[in-house]
Design a protein around this motif. Structure first.
Motif, short mmCIF file in Angstrom:
data_model
loop_
_atom_site.label_atom_id
_atom_site.label_comp_id
_atom_site.label_asym_id
_atom_site.label_seq_id
_atom_site.Cartn_x
_atom_site.Cartn_y
_atom_site.Cartn_z
N MET A 1 0.66 -1.38 -0.08
CA MET A 1 0.10 0.73 0.02
C MET A 1 0.93 1.46 0.25
N PHE A 2 1.72 1.08 0.72
CA PHE A 2 2.92 2.96 1.05
C PHE A 2 3.24 2.37 -1.10
N ASN A 3 3.65 1.53 -1.54
CA ASN A 3 4.10 1.58 -2.64
C ASN A 3 3.33 1.82 -3.72
N SER A 4 1.88 1.83 -3.68
CA SER A 4 0.78 1.97 -4.55
C SER A 4 0.14 3.08 -4.53
N ASN A 5 -0.80 3.83 -5.64
CA ASN A 5 -1.18 5.03 -5.36
C ASN A 5 -3.17 4.42 -5.47
N THR A 6 -3.71 5.56 -4.42
CA THR A 6 -4.87 4.72 -4.35
C THR A 6 -6.25 6.31 -4.39
#
Ligand code: NAD
Length: 541
Positions: free
Chosen positions: A36-41
């Protein structure tokens, strides 16, 4: 339509997972964090079940790494708020009349989903977006949310069972109707569970809701919305809008159908909202219910009959867990002079072991404070304390916002019991200590009672039962949640219903039947089996 007096599953508190090295839950959570830290939500608003993207976005950045962007959320114009209100009202007829068993089932299912497949994602979102360590995320985002859902279902049925007596030839019954209109839920950043509970408690009781989460909790708010959708919550029951809180509140509170405010946040904001509701009172179709849990300046009062190591431990945990950003966090302590040298020694020893940094490194006890505004406020009080002559900083005092909003756990000793950090809610990892003469313990209790406008939580420490009884009486109105020989934070749903009075709120106790009752408007039904046909009474004979 229920055809039976159904019992709901007995609510029990969700077991807190340990996340010890090598445990499966730890591996799953840390892997989820990394992904999650390395993706874009992209976090949309939710109106009538539809994802609404306005393109007016704000970035979501972890407080402990604020230059790193993990996503963005979309913000509302006035027309989106109007839509949220009208779709809520359109959903009301079906939702308010569906059998309570269907509503209960949705929230029980949400609890089970969160206990299982949603747990890691909800916790990781809370760690990233609100900077909570693994344990603080687990007890809040997973366990407390699950507890709210399960216990509230049980409390709702307890309420339903509360029925009046009937006399011969008459059947009296009460039904717990949802409020006529819609409920406005406004939630704070600091607890994912509170964010979930504010709209959910009202919805469980059959109300439709417009929910405005905090900008600083949008990341985990999105997981809450997905969870409730998967659990089967129908479209339009809870509508979510983000953005300018003043514009949103002005729009919502101008609606004639506004029927209740479920608020948690700061005292000032709540008082302004109450005032606004008062000013609009002639607009509304019904008197709105106003429920607000607000600020605190929570105390630890210590008698010289206490164990200094227990006191120091309670001060460290009570003041510094989640960086002091719990409404229940201890931020002022009153220590007798004879005990102070030992308490101080233990405080310094324990504080030296507190590590600070990203929640991804699980050895960190302390993470970042929520945003720059909060950092600057706390830092300014610490910097002022460095210059003031009547105080001394004995632990911490450093702060650095270059990477994340990090404030070192800080202990200030003040010779003035009314010093600024003894009276102002800082909402950060700052504890101020006032050392009193042992013989003045009774006067000190009065001081504790009179020092602030708040009445949220407080703790007393003593081994002497006479002192415990006297202190409990003297501080009767100083705290809605009162702790004896324990830290004043960490309330558990079903065990310590939470809330305070004075400037700390309406004390409607989140996670209790009392709170749910605020979202119901009781209708009494009296049915007479043999209806009189003569108006005259015997005394007239
Ligand atoms: P806050 O008051 O800044 O914000 C709370 C909510 O109100 C947010 O959604 C925010 O966007 C909204 N808001 C802000 N200004 C507004 C306005 N003018 N009109 C309408 N809405 C507005 O609080 P916060 O920083 O999110 O949370 C910390 C505060 O909440 C502390 O004071 C803490 O003590 C309190 N709190 C109390 C409890 C409790 O149970 N008593 C629990 C958690 C937090």
């Amino acid at each position: 339509m229920a055809r039976g007096f159904f019992n709901v599953p007995k609510a029990v508190n969700e077991p807190v997972k340990g996340y010890a090295p090598g445990s499966p839950e730890r591996e799953e959570l840390l892997a989820m964090y990394k992904t999650m830290f390395n993706s874009n939500t992209d976090v949309p608003m939710h109106i009538n079940g539809a994802e609404v993207r306005t393109g007016n976005t704000k970035n979501i950045t972890p407080p402990h790494d604020h230059k790193h962007v993990v996503g963005q959320y979309h913000t509302a114009d006035k027309k989106h708020v109007d839509e949220a209100i009208s779709t809520a009202l359109a959903a009301r007829e079906a939702w308010s009349s569906v059998s309570w068993t269907e509503r209960a089932s949705i929230f029980l299912k949400a609890a089970s989903l969160l206990s299982g497949p949603y747990r890691a994602r909800m916790n990781a979102a809370t760690m990233i977006g609100q900077s909570k360590n693994v344990y603080q995320a687990e007890i809040d985002a997973a366990c407390e949310t699950i507890d709210f859902f399960r216990f509230n279902v049980e409390y709702m049925t307890d309420l339903f069972k509360d029925q009046p007596i009937s006399s011969e030839g008459v059947w009296n019954r009460v039904e717990y109707r949802p409020l006529e209109g819609f409920v406005y839920a406004i939630s704070p950043f600091n607890f994912t569970a509170i964010a979930a509970n504010l709209p959910a408690a009202a919805a469980l009781m059959g109300n439709v809701v417009v929910w405005k989460p905090s900008d600083h909790q949008a990341y985990s708010a999105q997981v809450i919305v997905e969870l409730l959708k998967e659990a089967g919550l129908p479209d339009g029951v809870i509508n979510v809008v983000y953005g300018d809180p003043v514009m949103i509140s002005d729009t919502v509170l101008a609606s004639p159908d506004f029927s209740g405010l479920h608020f948690t946040g700061s005292t000032h904001v709540f008082k302004e909202l109450w005032k606004q509701i008062g000013n609009n009172i002639h607009t509304y179709k019904t008197y709105p219910r106003i429920v607000g849990e607000t600020g605190g300046k929570d105390f630890i009062w210590v008698h010289n009959s206490s164990n200094p190591l227990q006191v120091a431990t309670a001060m460290i945990r009570g003041a510094f867990e989640y960086q002091g950003q719990k409404c229940s966090a201890a931020s002022r302590s009153y220590i007798p002079a004879s005990l102070w040298p030992e308490v101080k020694k233990y405080l310094i020893a324990q504080a030296s072991e507190l590590k600070m940094g990203s929640p991804e490194d699980t050895s960190n006890f302390v993470n970042a404070v929520i945003h720059e505004g909060s950092f600057d406020k706390i830092a300014s009080f610490i910097d002022a304390a460095k210059k003031d002559t009547d105080v001394e900083i004995i632990i911490g005092g450093n702060h650095d916002k270059s990477v994340g909003y990090f404030i070192e756990p800080t202990v200030i000793v003040s010779t003035s019991p009314k010093y600024a950090t003894m009276t102002t809610e800082l909402f950060g990892p700052v504890m101020t200590v006032y050392v009193y003469e042992d013989a003045d313990w009774e006067a000190c209790l009065q001081l504790v009672d009179e020092t602030t406008e708040y009445g949220l939580t407080g703790a007393i420490f003593s081994k002497d039962r006479y002192i415990v009884e006297k202190a409990s009486k003297a501080l009767e109105n100083a705290a809605g949640n009162f702790y004896i020989n324990d830290k004043p934070s960490g309330a558990v749903v079903g065990q310590q219903p939470f809330g305070g009075a004075r400037a700390s709120g309406t004390n409607d106790k989140a996670g209790s039947a009392q709170n749910l009752l605020r979202w119901a408007s009781v209708r009494l039904i009296k049915e007479t089996f043999v209806t009189p046909v003569d108006f005259k009474y015997p005394f007239m004979g």
